[in-house]
Design an enzyme around this catalytic site. Structure first.
Site, PDB file in Angstrom:
ATOM      1  N   TYR A  68       1.063  -1.271  -0.367  1.00  0.00           N
ATOM      2  CA  TYR A  68      -0.099  -0.478  -0.609  1.00  0.00           C
ATOM      3  C   TYR A  68       0.567   1.181  -0.194  1.00  0.00           C
ATOM      4  CZ  TYR A  68      -4.706  -0.332   0.291  1.00  0.00           C
ATOM      5  OH  TYR A  68      -6.876  -0.375  -0.086  1.00  0.00           O
ATOM      6  N   GLU A 108      -0.528   4.543  -0.893  1.00  0.00           N
ATOM      7  CA  GLU A 108      -1.265   5.678  -1.035  1.00  0.00           C
ATOM      8  C   GLU A 108      -0.285   7.563  -0.500  1.00  0.00           C
ATOM      9  OE1 GLU A 108      -4.857   5.257   1.817  1.00  0.00           O
ATOM     10  OE2 GLU A 108      -5.813   4.311  -0.292  1.00  0.00           O
ATOM     11  N   ASP A 115      -6.340  14.171 -24.991  1.00  0.00           N
ATOM     12  CA  ASP A 115      -6.258  12.809 -24.548  1.00  0.00           C
ATOM     13  C   ASP A 115      -5.603  11.843 -25.633  1.00  0.00           C
ATOM     14  OD1 ASP A 115      -6.773  10.147 -23.482  1.00  0.00           O
ATOM     15  OD2 ASP A 115      -9.196  10.527 -23.705  1.00  0.00           O
ATOM     16  N   THR A 129      -3.590   6.801 -22.159  1.00  0.00           N
ATOM     17  CA  THR A 129      -3.080   4.780 -21.358  1.00  0.00           C
ATOM     18  C   THR A 129      -1.746   4.612 -21.520  1.00  0.00           C
ATOM     19  OG1 THR A 129      -3.391   3.984 -23.687  1.00  0.00           O
ATOM     20  CG2 THR A 129      -5.463   4.115 -22.440  1.00  0.00           C
ATOM     21  N   LYS A 187      -1.733   0.767 -24.945  1.00  0.00           N
ATOM     22  CA  LYS A 187      -1.931   0.819 -26.410  1.00  0.00           C
ATOM     23  C   LYS A 187      -0.783   1.486 -27.142  1.00  0.00           C
ATOM     24  CE  LYS A 187      -7.005   2.244 -25.562  1.00  0.00           C
ATOM     25  NZ  LYS A 187      -7.739   3.845 -25.556  1.00  0.00           N
ATOM     26  N   ARG A 245      -1.473  -2.405 -18.845  1.00  0.00           N
ATOM     27  CA  ARG A 245      -2.740  -1.896 -18.536  1.00  0.00           C
ATOM     28  C   ARG A 245      -2.526  -0.690 -17.580  1.00  0.00           C
ATOM     29  NH1 ARG A 245      -6.616  -2.299 -21.285  1.00  0.00           N
ATOM     30  NH2 ARG A 245      -5.321  -4.547 -22.595  1.00  0.00           N
TER      31      ARG A 245
HETATM   32  C1  LIG Z   1      -9.054   4.017 -24.150  1.00  0.00           C
HETATM   33  C2  LIG Z   1      -9.143   5.147 -24.580  1.00  0.00           C
HETATM   34  C3  LIG Z   1      -9.168   5.283 -23.062  1.00  0.00           C
HETATM   35  C4  LIG Z   1      -9.571   4.885 -21.843  1.00  0.00           C
HETATM   36  O1  LIG Z   1      -8.897   3.944 -21.611  1.00  0.00           O
HETATM   37  P1  LIG Z   1      -8.787   2.519 -20.726  1.00  0.00           P
HETATM   38  O2  LIG Z   1      -7.619   1.981 -19.681  1.00  0.00           O
HETATM   39  O3  LIG Z   1      -9.806   1.365 -21.047  1.00  0.00           O
HETATM   40  O4  LIG Z   1     -10.101   3.126 -19.728  1.00  0.00           O
HETATM   41  C5  LIG Z   1      -9.797   7.168 -22.887  1.00  0.00           C
HETATM   42  N1  LIG Z   1      -9.479   7.808 -23.811  1.00  0.00           N
HETATM   43  C6  LIG Z   1      -9.423   7.094 -24.867  1.00  0.00           C
HETATM   44  C7  LIG Z   1      -8.896   8.462 -26.106  1.00  0.00           C
HETATM   45  C8  LIG Z   1      -9.487   6.108 -24.954  1.00  0.00           C
HETATM   46  O5  LIG Z   1      -9.097   5.330 -26.705  1.00  0.00           O
END
Ligand SMILES: *Cc1c(COP(=O)(O)O)cnc(C)c1O
Length: 410
Positions: free
Chosen positions: A50, A52, A196, A222, A225, A231
């Site tokens: 933990y 935090e 994002d 993220t 990807k 993840r």
């Molecule tokens: C994949 C994605 C997310 C979310 O990611 P998670 O890890 O699945 O929560 C947020 N914004 C965009 C543009 C994405 O493609």
């Protein structure tokens, strides 16, 4: 002790998944394969801890070693994205990173402006099904008939709706983002600007996609990807906004950080800082170009006519079958894609008129430009012969042979 002996039900499902990943050609644009080192960090004893708080300022004792890990993760993240000022590497996912930014930047009920979900946006950009659409007033911009973001439309909506925050970035948009232009629109209406980059992070890090840093107040992503890490998520902010962002992550939206995942993020960032990662991302782009060219030659229409990044959207609006049908046919031959809405979608989100195809995972397996063209042919062959079982068998055999020649790395 081992899972194989102690828990055969779970072991068998895990092995079956390993087999599926090896045997099938993964073209889901948001997926990738991590290295053995990233896997090792994720499967480590750091999950027991933990922690935090932040390095040096924890609510639990015994954090001296995980502090080292998180500090390195932060330093590497900043090094990876030039122009970035501060980062929080604790968000459990991309959705969590966005929730934290909204909490840091907005009051409940304030207006956010983001790309429409059916035009490639993400649920967390103000969908009524997501907290971002329930806690805030969400309005959306769309792509134009050519499948591109229309900045005049964005400006017009922004001036009418006066959003507190403008969200950029997408899950299914094949073209570059013009963040300088979004910055001037945000300035005109006094809005906070967020990017994002969940999908294009790896391309941004290697300079192969325009960068939002220097233009945006917050940047979320993220890590799993194109960035090819575990993840998870992370959120960057301008230096003066970091304090608010940090408390929006914890205690605002999360509890204890996943230190094993943060270690894996650090390992992945080191890999991404290596020159070989740029070579990889260049190949991701070259493979996407090769696929887009061949699919077009085979008569498929791509949203916006092609791609600037790692993904493309095949528009099946005029085809006698749906995105859902196409996903199922390709699944039969061992090619994994996802059905996807297209601009001006006429079918439901469960059926759709498109499929999204991406090259990050196949490129990690070592498929090159020639292979990518061949994969496009296999997609076309399968869809064109969707009612001819023997033709589908032949495609499946070739997919399996291709996968066997290119084993999954870890
Ligand atoms: C994949 C994605 C997310 C979310 O990611 P998670 O890890 O699945 O929560 C947020 N914004 C965009 C543009 C994405 O493609």
């Amino acid at each position: 002790m081992s899972i194989a002996r102690q828990d055969p039900e779970i072991f068998q499902a895990m092995e079956a998944e390993r087999f599926r990943q090896q045997e099938e050609l993964e073209l889901i644009a948001s997926e990738n394969y991590v290295s053995a080192d990233v896997l090792e960090a994720m499967g480590s004893v750091l999950t027991n801890k933990y922690a935090e708080g932040l390095p040096g300022k924890r609510y639990y004792g015994g954090c001296q070693h995980v502090d080292v890990v998180e500090e390195i993760a932060r330093t590497r993240a900043i090094a990876l994205f030039s122009g970035s000022e501060g980062v929080n590497v604790q968000p459990h996912s991309g959705a969590q990173a966005n929730a934290a930014v909204y909490l840091a930047a907005l009051k409940a009920g304030e207006t956010i402006l983001g790309l429409d979900l059916s035009n490639g946006g993400h649920l967390t950009h103000g969908s009524p099904a997501n907290s971002s659409g329930k806690l805030y007033r969400a309005v959306h911009y769309k792509v134009d008939d050519g499948g591109r973001i229309d900045l005049d439309q964005v400006r017009e909506i922004a001036q009418r709706e006066r959003p507190r925050l403008i969200m950029t970035g997408a899950s299914a948009y094949p073209r570059h983002w013009d963040w300088a232009a979004f910055r001037s629109i945000a300035d005109e209406v006094g809005a906070i600007l967020v990017a994002d980059i969940a999908h294009v992070a790896g391309l941004v890090a290697t300079g192969l996609h325009p960068t939002p840093f220097g233009h945006c107040d917050y940047v979320t992503t993220t890590t799993h990807k194109t960035l090819r890490g575990p993840r998870g998520g992370m959120a960057f902010a301008r230096a003066d906004l970091m304090k608010g962002l940090n408390s929006a992550v914890f205690p605002g939206t999360q509890g204890g950080p996943l230190m094993h995942v943060i270690a894996a993020k650090a390992v992945a960032f080191r890999e991404a800082l290596d020159p070989s990662f740029t070579v990889y991302q260049r190949q991701v782009l070259a493979n996407a170009q090769a696929m887009a060219t061949r699919l077009t030659e085979r008569g498929f229409r791509l949203v916006s006519g092609g791609t600037d990044n790692h993904l493309m959207l095949i528009d099946l609006s005029d085809a006698p079958y749906s995105g859902k049908d196409a996903e199922a046919v390709l699944g039969q031959v061992g090619i994994t894609v996802n059905k996807n809405t297209v601009p001006n979608e006429k079918r439901s989100p469960f059926v759709t008129s498109g499929i999204r195809v991406g090259t990050p995972a196949m490129t990690t397996r070592g498929l090159g430009t020639e292979d990518a063209g061949r994969v496009a042919d296999l997609i076309a062959d399968a869809l064109d012969n969707r009612e001819a079982p023997s033709r589908l068998d032949a495609v499946r055999a070739e997919v399996h042979a291709l996968c066997a020649r290119h084993p999954v790395p870890a």
